[in-house]
Scaffold this motif. Structure first.
Motif, short mmCIF file in Angstrom:
data_model
loop_
_atom_site.label_atom_id
_atom_site.label_comp_id
_atom_site.label_asym_id
_atom_site.label_seq_id
_atom_site.Cartn_x
_atom_site.Cartn_y
_atom_site.Cartn_z
N VAL A 6 0.84 -1.20 0.00
CA VAL A 6 0.00 0.00 0.00
C VAL A 6 0.87 1.25 0.00
O VAL A 6 0.63 2.19 -0.77
CB VAL A 6 -0.96 0.00 1.21
CG1 VAL A 6 -1.63 1.36 1.39
CG2 VAL A 6 -2.00 -1.08 1.05
N ARG A 9 2.25 1.91 -3.41
CA ARG A 9 1.22 2.41 -4.35
C ARG A 9 0.79 3.82 -4.01
O ARG A 9 0.48 4.61 -4.90
CB ARG A 9 0.03 1.45 -4.36
CG ARG A 9 0.39 0.12 -4.98
CD ARG A 9 -0.78 -0.82 -4.99
NE ARG A 9 -0.40 -2.09 -5.59
CZ ARG A 9 -1.23 -3.10 -5.73
NH1 ARG A 9 -2.49 -3.00 -5.34
NH2 ARG A 9 -0.81 -4.23 -6.28
N VAL A 39 -4.89 3.36 7.49
CA VAL A 39 -4.87 1.98 7.00
C VAL A 39 -4.50 1.10 8.19
O VAL A 39 -3.50 1.35 8.87
CB VAL A 39 -3.81 1.81 5.89
CG1 VAL A 39 -3.77 0.37 5.40
CG2 VAL A 39 -4.09 2.77 4.73
N ILE A 46 -3.59 -5.92 5.15
CA ILE A 46 -4.52 -4.84 5.45
C ILE A 46 -5.85 -5.45 5.91
O ILE A 46 -6.37 -6.37 5.29
CB ILE A 46 -4.76 -3.94 4.21
CG1 ILE A 46 -3.44 -3.34 3.71
CG2 ILE A 46 -5.79 -2.86 4.49
CD1 ILE A 46 -2.69 -2.53 4.73
N VAL A 74 -5.87 1.62 -5.46
CA VAL A 74 -4.68 1.07 -4.81
C VAL A 74 -5.00 -0.32 -4.24
O VAL A 74 -4.16 -1.20 -4.23
CB VAL A 74 -4.19 2.02 -3.69
CG1 VAL A 74 -3.22 1.33 -2.75
CG2 VAL A 74 -3.57 3.27 -4.29
N PHE A 75 -6.23 -0.50 -3.78
CA PHE A 75 -6.61 -1.72 -3.07
C PHE A 75 -7.18 -2.81 -3.98
O PHE A 75 -7.47 -3.90 -3.51
CB PHE A 75 -7.60 -1.39 -1.96
CG PHE A 75 -7.01 -0.46 -0.95
CD1 PHE A 75 -6.13 -0.93 0.02
CD2 PHE A 75 -7.28 0.90 -0.98
CE1 PHE A 75 -5.55 -0.08 0.94
CE2 PHE A 75 -6.71 1.76 -0.05
CZ PHE A 75 -5.85 1.28 0.90
#
Length: 109
Positions: A6, A9, A39, A46, A74-75
């Motif tokens: 994460v 990114r 996060v 995550i 991103v996820f």
């Protein structure tokens, strides 16, 4: 996905400030939008992301939604995202979320 992934990114998102405790801010006050979040992970992957955003005008809310799409990508695939709206605890897909945010007259949502 790991916190390291994460973080890598997030680096590609110009102007986003990320801290290794998971907190981040992405804003442009002159354009009228801001996103703050955290996060959360379990040391391996995550678990969830807590987000707060605001748009101070109709244009600010439009820009906010553009930035949220970039952030959410991103996820993973946008079509596979599920978002929980707090405090009513309802699940939404991104399209429903965008419709609610863009249709509100509130500057903060």
């Amino acid at each position: 996905m790991s916190m390291e992934t994460v973080a890598g990114r997030f680096e590609a998102l110009e102007g986003l400030f990320f801290e290794w405790d998971g907190s981040f801010t992405w804003a442009n006050q002159s354009q009228g939008w801001q996103i703050d979040g955290t996060v959360y992970d379990n040391g391996q992957a995550i678990q969830y992301v807590d987000l707060h955003g605001r748009g101070s005008s109709e244009e600010g809310r439009r820009l906010l939604m553009e930035r949220l799409r970039s952030l959410f990508s991103v996820f993973g695939e946008l079509s596979s995202l599920s978002l929980m709206r707090i405090p009513d605890r309802t699940w939404q897909d991104l399209q429903g979320f965008e419709k609610d945010v863009c249709s509100t007259n509130s500057a903060e949502r």
